[in-house]
Design a protein around this motif. Sequence first.
Motif, PDB file in Angstrom:
ATOM      1  N   PRO A  98       0.713  -1.133   0.144  1.00  0.00           N
ATOM      2  CA  PRO A  98       0.101   0.018   0.250  1.00  0.00           C
ATOM      3  C   PRO A  98       0.815   1.282   0.152  1.00  0.00           C
ATOM      4  O   PRO A  98       0.297   2.322  -0.320  1.00  0.00           O
ATOM      5  N   ARG A  99       2.214   1.235   0.445  1.00  0.00           N
ATOM      6  CA  ARG A  99       2.953   2.370   0.579  1.00  0.00           C
ATOM      7  C   ARG A  99       3.951   2.472  -0.825  1.00  0.00           C
ATOM      8  O   ARG A  99       4.914   3.373  -0.645  1.00  0.00           O
ATOM      9  N   MET A 100       3.851   1.505  -1.497  1.00  0.00           N
ATOM     10  CA  MET A 100       4.926   1.417  -2.634  1.00  0.00           C
ATOM     11  C   MET A 100       4.611   2.473  -3.791  1.00  0.00           C
ATOM     12  O   MET A 100       3.378   2.420  -4.105  1.00  0.00           O
ATOM     13  N   LEU A 101       5.646   3.133  -4.200  1.00  0.00           N
ATOM     14  CA  LEU A 101       5.516   4.081  -5.403  1.00  0.00           C
ATOM     15  C   LEU A 101       5.433   3.361  -6.672  1.00  0.00           C
ATOM     16  O   LEU A 101       6.221   2.523  -6.655  1.00  0.00           O
ATOM     17  N   PRO A 102       4.814   3.992  -7.706  1.00  0.00           N
ATOM     18  CA  PRO A 102       5.000   3.255  -8.865  1.00  0.00           C
ATOM     19  C   PRO A 102       6.596   3.299  -9.225  1.00  0.00           C
ATOM     20  O   PRO A 102       6.986   4.528  -8.991  1.00  0.00           O
ATOM     21  N   GLY A 103       7.059   2.476  -9.965  1.00  0.00           N
ATOM     22  CA  GLY A 103       8.500   2.165 -10.059  1.00  0.00           C
ATOM     23  C   GLY A 103       9.253   1.851  -8.970  1.00  0.00           C
ATOM     24  O   GLY A 103      10.501   1.753  -9.012  1.00  0.00           O
ATOM     25  N   ALA A 104       8.769   1.472  -8.046  1.00  0.00           N
ATOM     26  CA  ALA A 104       9.525   0.937  -6.688  1.00  0.00           C
ATOM     27  C   ALA A 104       9.949  -0.468  -7.288  1.00  0.00           C
ATOM     28  O   ALA A 104       9.254  -1.246  -7.763  1.00  0.00           O
ATOM     29  N   VAL A 105      10.962  -0.662  -6.682  1.00  0.00           N
ATOM     30  CA  VAL A 105      11.669  -1.970  -7.082  1.00  0.00           C
ATOM     31  C   VAL A 105      11.755  -2.877  -5.514  1.00  0.00           C
ATOM     32  O   VAL A 105      11.831  -2.384  -4.455  1.00  0.00           O
ATOM     33  N   VAL A 106      11.318  -4.146  -5.936  1.00  0.00           N
ATOM     34  CA  VAL A 106      11.377  -5.142  -5.223  1.00  0.00           C
ATOM     35  C   VAL A 106      12.590  -6.057  -5.450  1.00  0.00           C
ATOM     36  O   VAL A 106      12.642  -6.615  -6.348  1.00  0.00           O
ATOM     37  N   VAL A 107      13.639  -6.453  -4.818  1.00  0.00           N
ATOM     38  CA  VAL A 107      14.651  -7.452  -4.784  1.00  0.00           C
ATOM     39  C   VAL A 107      14.525  -8.511  -3.514  1.00  0.00           C
ATOM     40  O   VAL A 107      14.382  -8.134  -2.529  1.00  0.00           O
ATOM     41  N   ALA A 108      14.308  -9.405  -3.896  1.00  0.00           N
ATOM     42  CA  ALA A 108      14.290 -11.015  -3.062  1.00  0.00           C
ATOM     43  C   ALA A 108      15.333 -11.594  -3.251  1.00  0.00           C
ATOM     44  O   ALA A 108      15.892 -12.004  -4.570  1.00  0.00           O
ATOM     45  N   TYR A 109      15.906 -12.137  -1.903  1.00  0.00           N
ATOM     46  CA  TYR A 109      17.134 -12.969  -2.049  1.00  0.00           C
ATOM     47  C   TYR A 109      16.909 -14.393  -2.132  1.00  0.00           C
ATOM     48  O   TYR A 109      15.784 -14.753  -1.321  1.00  0.00           O
ATOM     49  N   GLY A 110      17.684 -15.142  -2.984  1.00  0.00           N
ATOM     50  CA  GLY A 110      17.624 -16.700  -2.465  1.00  0.00           C
ATOM     51  C   GLY A 110      16.547 -17.505  -3.091  1.00  0.00           C
ATOM     52  O   GLY A 110      16.343 -18.700  -2.734  1.00  0.00           O
ATOM     53  N   VAL A 111      15.871 -16.765  -3.992  1.00  0.00           N
ATOM     54  CA  VAL A 111      14.586 -17.673  -4.369  1.00  0.00           C
ATOM     55  C   VAL A 111      14.828 -18.493  -5.296  1.00  0.00           C
ATOM     56  O   VAL A 111      14.155 -19.490  -5.799  1.00  0.00           O
ATOM     57  N   ARG A 112      15.848 -18.457  -6.067  1.00  0.00           N
ATOM     58  CA  ARG A 112      16.333 -19.649  -7.004  1.00  0.00           C
ATOM     59  C   ARG A 112      16.764 -20.934  -6.510  1.00  0.00           C
ATOM     60  O   ARG A 112      16.163 -21.974  -6.928  1.00  0.00           O
ATOM     61  N   ASP A 113      17.484 -20.969  -5.144  1.00  0.00           N
ATOM     62  CA  ASP A 113      17.674 -22.114  -4.456  1.00  0.00           C
ATOM     63  C   ASP A 113      16.570 -22.829  -3.883  1.00  0.00           C
ATOM     64  O   ASP A 113      16.761 -23.901  -3.858  1.00  0.00           O
ATOM     65  N   VAL A 114      15.678 -22.105  -3.551  1.00  0.00           N
ATOM     66  CA  VAL A 114      14.519 -22.663  -2.867  1.00  0.00           C
ATOM     67  C   VAL A 114      13.254 -22.200  -3.467  1.00  0.00           C
ATOM     68  O   VAL A 114      12.175 -21.903  -2.950  1.00  0.00           O
ATOM     69  N   PRO A 115      12.943 -22.410  -4.800  1.00  0.00           N
ATOM     70  CA  PRO A 115      11.689 -21.872  -5.521  1.00  0.00           C
ATOM     71  C   PRO A 115      10.484 -22.391  -4.735  1.00  0.00           C
ATOM     72  O   PRO A 115       9.667 -21.582  -4.869  1.00  0.00           O
ATOM     73  N   ALA A 116      10.359 -23.505  -4.385  1.00  0.00           N
ATOM     74  CA  ALA A 116       9.129 -24.099  -3.848  1.00  0.00           C
ATOM     75  C   ALA A 116       8.824 -23.266  -2.294  1.00  0.00           C
ATOM     76  O   ALA A 116       7.644 -22.949  -2.183  1.00  0.00           O
ATOM     77  N   ARG A 117       9.719 -22.798  -1.742  1.00  0.00           N
ATOM     78  CA  ARG A 117       9.489 -22.158  -0.537  1.00  0.00           C
ATOM     79  C   ARG A 117       8.919 -20.713  -0.831  1.00  0.00           C
ATOM     80  O   ARG A 117       8.221 -19.995  -0.021  1.00  0.00           O
ATOM     81  N   GLY A 118       9.225 -19.859  -2.046  1.00  0.00           N
ATOM     82  CA  GLY A 118       8.896 -18.664  -2.305  1.00  0.00           C
ATOM     83  C   GLY A 118       8.013 -18.836  -3.676  1.00  0.00           C
ATOM     84  O   GLY A 118       7.549 -17.826  -4.235  1.00  0.00           O
TER      85      GLY A 118
END
Length: 183
Positions: free
Chosen positions: A131-151
């Motif tokens: 709800p507080r993210m601006l248009p163009g805001a970037v999200v970077v999530a670490y480690g999702v390739r190694d455990v894709p089922a968990r994410g």
Amino acid sequence: MPDAVCSAEPSTESFAVPHREAATATLLRQLVLAAGPLNVLQAGCPDESSTVRIAAALRENGRGRVMCCEPDTVRAEVAAAAVEKAGLGRYAQVRVGSPERLLPTVPGPVDLLLLGGPPESFLTLLRLVEPRMLPGAVVVAYGVRDVPARGAEFLTHVRVPGSGYVSLPLPIDGGLEMAVCAA
């Protein structure tokens, strides 16, 4: 066209703090320098240098602040000490506590969200901040390739057409997902 100076070589100061994942550190510095975020939220301190490196990039821009929420007291203390030792207290704050509890208390719009820790928490954390993210805001999530089922829920949320995100997996440092808020 105005004269611009772009240093081809980073200052030696930017290498003073040891870091675990060089490619991710470089990517985050590039994002901060290019986008000029004012409010960066960091869920978890993967190592003492990550918050310091983000704060250093914010200092290069001359503005902005990173708020790191770390549930482990020792990690939080180490990260906070590194921030103070680097003289970056103006650009960074480390809070002890669960990101689920702390992220909703951080005021203002969000320009950059960094998700670390257990990937199964990423969607919950993102929804707290959306709800507080601006248009163009970037999200970077670490480690999702190694455990894709968990994410998987998080990845589905940011990748599905019409989600409001443009997302891309990045095959660096254990796998990152970078999503941009399009709406």
